[in-house]
Scaffold this motif. Sequence first.
Motif, mmCIF file in Angstrom:
data_model
loop_
_atom_site.group_PDB
_atom_site.id
_atom_site.type_symbol
_atom_site.label_atom_id
_atom_site.label_comp_id
_atom_site.label_asym_id
_atom_site.label_seq_id
_atom_site.Cartn_x
_atom_site.Cartn_y
_atom_site.Cartn_z
ATOM 1 N N VAL A 88 0.824 -1.166 -0.070
ATOM 2 C CA VAL A 88 -0.023 0.039 0.069
ATOM 3 C C VAL A 88 0.832 1.107 -0.156
ATOM 4 O O VAL A 88 1.841 1.256 0.846
ATOM 5 N N ILE A 89 0.702 2.267 -0.902
ATOM 6 C CA ILE A 89 1.452 3.249 -1.111
ATOM 7 C C ILE A 89 0.717 4.568 -1.207
ATOM 8 O O ILE A 89 0.105 4.743 -2.088
ATOM 9 N N ALA A 90 1.234 5.464 -0.359
ATOM 10 C CA ALA A 90 0.787 6.954 -0.248
ATOM 11 C C ALA A 90 2.181 7.677 -0.794
ATOM 12 O O ALA A 90 2.942 7.907 -0.155
ATOM 13 N N ALA A 91 2.203 8.034 -2.232
ATOM 14 C CA ALA A 91 3.229 8.502 -2.855
ATOM 15 C C ALA A 91 3.535 9.916 -2.271
ATOM 16 O O ALA A 91 2.757 10.817 -2.270
ATOM 17 N N ILE A 92 4.967 10.368 -2.251
ATOM 18 C CA ILE A 92 5.487 11.553 -2.183
ATOM 19 C C ILE A 92 5.144 12.287 -3.523
ATOM 20 O O ILE A 92 4.718 13.324 -3.374
ATOM 21 N N GLU A 93 5.569 11.647 -4.580
ATOM 22 C CA GLU A 93 5.178 12.134 -5.816
ATOM 23 C C GLU A 93 4.943 11.248 -6.691
ATOM 24 O O GLU A 93 5.559 10.172 -7.129
ATOM 25 N N GLY A 94 3.592 11.265 -7.450
ATOM 26 C CA GLY A 94 2.933 9.987 -8.044
ATOM 27 C C GLY A 94 3.740 9.648 -9.090
ATOM 28 O O GLY A 94 3.422 8.352 -9.418
ATOM 29 N N SER A 95 4.476 10.435 -9.775
ATOM 30 C CA SER A 95 5.218 9.805 -11.091
ATOM 31 C C SER A 95 6.640 9.276 -10.844
ATOM 32 O O SER A 95 6.994 8.955 -12.161
ATOM 33 N N SER A 96 6.956 9.023 -9.616
ATOM 34 C CA SER A 96 8.473 9.156 -9.432
ATOM 35 C C SER A 96 8.832 7.684 -8.886
ATOM 36 O O SER A 96 9.744 7.176 -8.533
ATOM 37 N N LEU A 97 7.742 6.668 -8.911
ATOM 38 C CA LEU A 97 7.929 5.340 -8.244
ATOM 39 C C LEU A 97 7.876 4.195 -9.327
ATOM 40 O O LEU A 97 7.866 2.923 -9.216
ATOM 41 N N GLY A 98 8.122 4.768 -10.613
ATOM 42 C CA GLY A 98 7.809 3.455 -11.553
ATOM 43 C C GLY A 98 9.005 2.603 -11.516
ATOM 44 O O GLY A 98 8.417 1.253 -11.722
ATOM 45 N N SER A 99 10.001 2.437 -11.237
ATOM 46 C CA SER A 99 11.015 1.567 -11.260
ATOM 47 C C SER A 99 10.674 0.549 -10.060
ATOM 48 O O SER A 99 10.591 -0.607 -10.346
ATOM 49 N N LYS A 103 9.046 -3.497 -10.437
ATOM 50 C CA LYS A 103 9.583 -4.809 -9.715
ATOM 51 C C LYS A 103 8.536 -5.328 -9.278
ATOM 52 O O LYS A 103 8.277 -6.690 -8.922
ATOM 53 N N ALA A 104 7.635 -4.688 -8.343
ATOM 54 C CA ALA A 104 6.359 -5.418 -7.627
ATOM 55 C C ALA A 104 5.775 -6.192 -8.925
ATOM 56 O O ALA A 104 5.108 -7.170 -8.613
ATOM 57 N N LYS A 105 5.286 -5.472 -10.009
ATOM 58 C CA LYS A 105 4.702 -6.263 -10.992
ATOM 59 C C LYS A 105 5.187 -7.517 -11.434
ATOM 60 O O LYS A 105 4.675 -8.408 -11.806
ATOM 61 N N ASP A 115 -4.727 7.060 -1.252
ATOM 62 C CA ASP A 115 -5.276 8.594 -1.169
ATOM 63 C C ASP A 115 -4.345 9.309 -2.190
ATOM 64 O O ASP A 115 -4.694 10.562 -2.253
ATOM 65 N N ARG A 116 -3.386 8.902 -2.738
ATOM 66 C CA ARG A 116 -2.673 9.645 -3.832
ATOM 67 C C ARG A 116 -2.495 8.736 -4.983
ATOM 68 O O ARG A 116 -1.720 7.438 -4.821
ATOM 69 N N LEU A 117 -2.915 9.091 -6.092
ATOM 70 C CA LEU A 117 -2.908 8.076 -7.274
ATOM 71 C C LEU A 117 -1.318 7.892 -7.827
ATOM 72 O O LEU A 117 -0.729 8.937 -7.826
ATOM 73 N N LEU A 118 -0.862 6.706 -8.057
ATOM 74 C CA LEU A 118 0.197 6.359 -8.510
ATOM 75 C C LEU A 118 0.012 6.769 -10.234
ATOM 76 O O LEU A 118 -0.602 6.078 -10.708
ATOM 77 N N MET A 119 1.196 7.511 -10.658
ATOM 78 C CA MET A 119 0.741 8.063 -12.094
ATOM 79 C C MET A 119 1.917 7.197 -12.931
ATOM 80 O O MET A 119 2.951 6.555 -12.451
ATOM 81 N N GLU A 120 1.575 7.301 -14.234
ATOM 82 C CA GLU A 120 2.429 6.602 -15.338
ATOM 83 C C GLU A 120 2.899 5.310 -15.161
ATOM 84 O O GLU A 120 4.014 4.813 -15.273
ATOM 85 N N SER A 121 2.003 4.226 -14.545
ATOM 86 C CA SER A 121 2.377 2.908 -14.324
ATOM 87 C C SER A 121 1.306 2.014 -14.432
ATOM 88 O O SER A 121 0.103 2.383 -14.008
ATOM 89 N N ASP A 122 1.496 0.819 -15.146
ATOM 90 C CA ASP A 122 0.309 -0.083 -15.280
ATOM 91 C C ASP A 122 0.551 -1.074 -14.259
ATOM 92 O O ASP A 122 -0.196 -2.334 -14.112
ATOM 93 N N ALA A 123 1.135 -0.782 -13.279
ATOM 94 C CA ALA A 123 1.459 -1.718 -12.065
ATOM 95 C C ALA A 123 0.796 -1.437 -10.995
ATOM 96 O O ALA A 123 0.695 -1.960 -9.783
ATOM 97 N N VAL A 124 -0.411 -0.510 -10.997
ATOM 98 C CA VAL A 124 -1.143 -0.198 -9.942
ATOM 99 C C VAL A 124 -2.377 -0.964 -9.991
ATOM 100 O O VAL A 124 -3.333 -0.867 -11.125
ATOM 101 N N SER A 125 -2.787 -1.716 -8.788
ATOM 102 C CA SER A 125 -3.874 -2.668 -9.014
ATOM 103 C C SER A 125 -5.053 -1.859 -8.705
ATOM 104 O O SER A 125 -5.970 -2.211 -9.338
#
Length: 350
Positions: A88-99, A103-105, A115-125
């Motif tokens: 479960v991730i509440a991101a500091i910056e939604g577009s910066s966790l892609g790498s 790995k999770a995917k 509560d904060r959408l993770l951006m620019e990734s298809d690994a968000v369930s």
Amino acid sequence: MKRILCVLLCLVLALSCLTACSKDSGGTKVGVSMPTKDLQRWNQDGDNMKKSLEAAGYTVDLQYASNDVATQLKQIEAMISGGCNVIVIAAIEGSSLGSALDKAKAKNIPVIAYDRLLMESDAVSYYATFDNYKVGEVQGNYIKDTLDLDNAAGPFNMEITGGDPGDNNAGFFFNGAYDVLKPYVESGKLVIVSGQNTFEQIATPSWSTETAQTRAENIISSNYTDKDIDVWLCSNDSTALGVENALAANYTGKYPIITGQDCDIANTKNMIAGKQSMSVFKDTRTLASQVVKMVGQILKKETVDVNDTSTYNNGKITVPSFLCEPVFADANNYKSILIDSGYYTEDQLK
């Protein structure tokens, strides 16, 4: 020989039972990544999440990243290598966790954006949050109704302080409020004296109280030495607190309507004292309970509860989401919402 086989069989059964019991009592591990301890709400979110998940029988790896993206990346990668079954991730910056998300995917670890959408990734369930556009609407309608904009002559002077440009929610908050108020701005009934009315102009990096205060002081000294501020639209409580500090230091005119969000302790005290008009309460216990439920549904391979499948596109996919309802709070109803519900004690608000 039969006796030996019987003993071995009993040992195998015993080990199976122990393994099953271990899984039921916390063998499943959930990673929870929170952005910072600097804001009250994230401490409460993390605590509520950890307690709820542990009560459900999970082992919890809760980490705070001190508002540093590189730290959050390392923490999430450690959760992946450490055997977390869901993160479960509440991101500091939604577009910066892609790498880290990649790995999770690759390890088939489901990820819930919290509560904060993770951006620019298809690994968000999944995405669990409050109805963030509605939060802004509540603030905008409060201003509309309190100033009686449909009937009052005006004009009224308004300034705006928004949230972190790296937080996808900040745009929803701003748009929800401004969509309500824009017709009155365009008609001249609401006047933004500073001229700062785009999200880029009013955004506050890291939702910083100090940054909001500095900007508000500049706006006041440049525009309001001889006129009143009627309303200051603030997207959340930490930015509202900065505006309130600036008003206390630099402003001698009529005290404005000030909006907020989160019902932080300092801001609730200011509501009681008449220094903040309202706040939008997002009960993190409700959100934590929903996320715990979603985690359980994922791990049991059940259908996961969502109530929005079209709103939250992160640039790669539209993320199935569950939106909790925000609640309006002010000096008239804070006791029933915050104290009677057990969210705060009376002593905390003295």
